[in-house]
Design a protein around this motif. Sequence first.
Motif, mmCIF file in Angstrom:
data_model
loop_
_atom_site.group_PDB
_atom_site.id
_atom_site.type_symbol
_atom_site.label_atom_id
_atom_site.label_comp_id
_atom_site.label_asym_id
_atom_site.label_seq_id
_atom_site.Cartn_x
_atom_site.Cartn_y
_atom_site.Cartn_z
ATOM 1 N N GLU A 2 0.832 -1.186 0.000
ATOM 2 C CA GLU A 2 0.000 0.000 0.000
ATOM 3 C C GLU A 2 0.878 1.251 0.000
ATOM 4 N N ASN A 3 0.314 2.309 -0.572
ATOM 5 C CA ASN A 3 1.048 3.567 -0.552
ATOM 6 C C ASN A 3 1.305 3.998 0.883
ATOM 7 N N GLN A 4 2.527 4.429 1.141
ATOM 8 C CA GLN A 4 2.880 4.940 2.452
ATOM 9 C C GLN A 4 3.643 6.242 2.258
ATOM 10 N N TYR A 5 3.514 7.108 3.242
ATOM 11 C CA TYR A 5 4.050 8.453 3.086
ATOM 12 C C TYR A 5 4.776 8.883 4.356
ATOM 13 N N GLY A 6 5.708 9.809 4.181
ATOM 14 C CA GLY A 6 6.477 10.290 5.313
ATOM 15 C C GLY A 6 6.874 11.735 5.126
ATOM 16 N N ILE A 7 7.489 12.301 6.170
ATOM 17 C CA ILE A 7 7.972 13.674 6.150
ATOM 18 C C ILE A 7 9.332 13.706 6.828
ATOM 19 N N CYS A 8 10.245 14.475 6.271
ATOM 20 C CA CYS A 8 11.595 14.559 6.836
ATOM 21 C C CYS A 8 11.538 15.279 8.182
ATOM 22 N N ARG A 9 12.052 14.622 9.210
ATOM 23 C CA ARG A 9 11.970 15.154 10.569
ATOM 24 C C ARG A 9 13.314 15.614 11.102
ATOM 25 N N VAL A 10 14.326 15.673 10.244
ATOM 26 C CA VAL A 10 15.645 16.205 10.613
ATOM 27 C C VAL A 10 15.982 17.355 9.674
ATOM 28 N N ALA A 11 16.986 18.135 10.027
ATOM 29 C CA ALA A 11 17.319 19.321 9.233
ATOM 30 C C ALA A 11 17.715 18.959 7.813
ATOM 31 N N VAL A 12 18.569 17.947 7.658
ATOM 32 C CA VAL A 12 19.029 17.495 6.345
ATOM 33 C C VAL A 12 19.192 15.979 6.389
ATOM 34 N N ALA A 13 18.625 15.284 5.423
ATOM 35 C CA ALA A 13 18.751 13.832 5.346
ATOM 36 C C ALA A 13 19.314 13.454 3.982
ATOM 37 N N PRO A 14 20.403 12.685 3.943
ATOM 38 C CA PRO A 14 20.959 12.277 2.652
ATOM 39 C C PRO A 14 20.082 11.249 1.952
ATOM 40 N N LEU A 15 19.962 11.403 0.632
ATOM 41 C CA LEU A 15 19.348 10.387 -0.214
ATOM 42 C C LEU A 15 20.468 9.677 -0.958
ATOM 43 N N ARG A 16 20.506 8.363 -0.870
ATOM 44 C CA ARG A 16 21.636 7.601 -1.406
ATOM 45 C C ARG A 16 21.228 6.755 -2.607
ATOM 46 N N ALA A 17 22.234 6.396 -3.395
ATOM 47 C CA ALA A 17 21.993 5.638 -4.625
ATOM 48 C C ALA A 17 21.573 4.199 -4.336
ATOM 49 N N SER A 18 21.943 3.679 -3.168
ATOM 50 C CA SER A 18 21.561 2.327 -2.776
ATOM 51 C C SER A 18 21.438 2.263 -1.262
ATOM 52 N N ALA A 19 20.996 1.137 -0.757
ATOM 53 C CA ALA A 19 20.665 0.996 0.659
ATOM 54 C C ALA A 19 21.906 0.726 1.499
ATOM 55 N N SER A 20 22.755 1.741 1.638
ATOM 56 C CA SER A 20 23.983 1.594 2.404
ATOM 57 C C SER A 20 24.514 2.960 2.819
ATOM 58 N N ASP A 21 25.091 3.033 4.020
ATOM 59 C CA ASP A 21 25.728 4.269 4.479
ATOM 60 C C ASP A 21 26.917 4.644 3.593
ATOM 61 N N LYS A 22 27.449 3.675 2.882
ATOM 62 C CA LYS A 22 28.618 3.917 2.030
ATOM 63 C C LYS A 22 28.229 4.355 0.618
ATOM 64 N N ALA A 23 26.957 4.294 0.311
ATOM 65 C CA ALA A 23 26.508 4.599 -1.045
ATOM 66 C C ALA A 23 26.603 6.093 -1.337
ATOM 67 N N GLU A 24 26.725 6.404 -2.616
ATOM 68 C CA GLU A 24 26.805 7.786 -3.085
ATOM 69 C C GLU A 24 25.560 8.573 -2.672
ATOM 70 N N ILE A 25 25.765 9.805 -2.210
ATOM 71 C CA ILE A 25 24.652 10.705 -1.929
ATOM 72 C C ILE A 25 24.223 11.343 -3.246
ATOM 73 N N VAL A 26 22.986 11.082 -3.656
ATOM 74 C CA VAL A 26 22.497 11.604 -4.932
ATOM 75 C C VAL A 26 21.707 12.892 -4.752
ATOM 76 N N SER A 27 21.159 13.088 -3.555
ATOM 77 C CA SER A 27 20.441 14.313 -3.247
ATOM 78 C C SER A 27 20.244 14.363 -1.743
ATOM 79 N N GLN A 28 19.484 15.346 -1.285
ATOM 80 C CA GLN A 28 19.175 15.476 0.131
ATOM 81 C C GLN A 28 17.721 15.888 0.306
ATOM 82 N N LEU A 29 17.149 15.503 1.429
ATOM 83 C CA LEU A 29 15.865 16.030 1.858
ATOM 84 C C LEU A 29 16.113 17.093 2.916
#
Length: 261
Positions: A2-29
């Motif tokens: 089912e569709n699920q939705y969220g909102i960023c609750r921190v000042a800046v959150a990295p968006l990464r290319a894959s599911a890993s802390d080591k993955a490239e940051i492609v953008s930010q929320l």
Amino acid sequence: MENQYGICRVAVAPLRASASDKAEIVSQLLFGEHVEIIQKEERWWLIQNGYDGYEGWMDFRQLAPVTQQEFIEMQDCKCLSPLNFDNTLTAADGSFYHLSPSSNLPYLADGYCYAGKEKFKLNFIPHDSLKADFKAEVESTAKFFQNIPYLWGGRNLFGLDCSGFVQTVFKMLNIKLNRDASQQAEQGELVGFLAECKAGDVAFFDNTEGKITHVGIMLSNNEIIHSSGKVRIDPVDDEGIYNKELGKYTHKLRIIKRFVE
């Protein structure tokens, strides 16, 4: 799922290319930005930014849940954190959040905004992008970010990539741009000649393969502000951007687009 939705609750959150802390940051929320959750893999969730449709993986702990109705309502959020280096929110526990300019302030009322069920007190005067005057404010808005360092994927005060810089400036002025330079190049109206440029026009630059790889905001028909190493002002002509420090052209001009007549 089912569709699920969220909102960023921190000042800046990295968006990464894959599911890993080591993955490239492609953008930010930024704080207050709303997302649709596409996929879940343990603590990593693939999301789509409700503002620009950009996708990336993020740590789910940086999100608060919202309903589909709230997600839809937040599309119209025009109250933003202003051009200021001291945009603080006070959380219910008395701690502070420091927001970058252009962060959303959802459901703003009586000096408070909300991220899901969390309530935050504003300690600054919010910016209403609906009241912005593009022609009068585009140069000063862009120059506010001057000398902020270049950061691949960056959309905040401590790092901006070229398209993130342009998108942020235009968001403050109530114009929605896509995330990447190549996507932004598909928007707006074509300006035929450099000599016809006005402040606020957007110039795009390509590589040897003809792919759009860089973008900046024209301040006049011979000067541009863009993020390259840092947000900087450089001369530009029909050939492209000339970097005086390096003594050479660094970006080859492709097209110019206009968003406000």
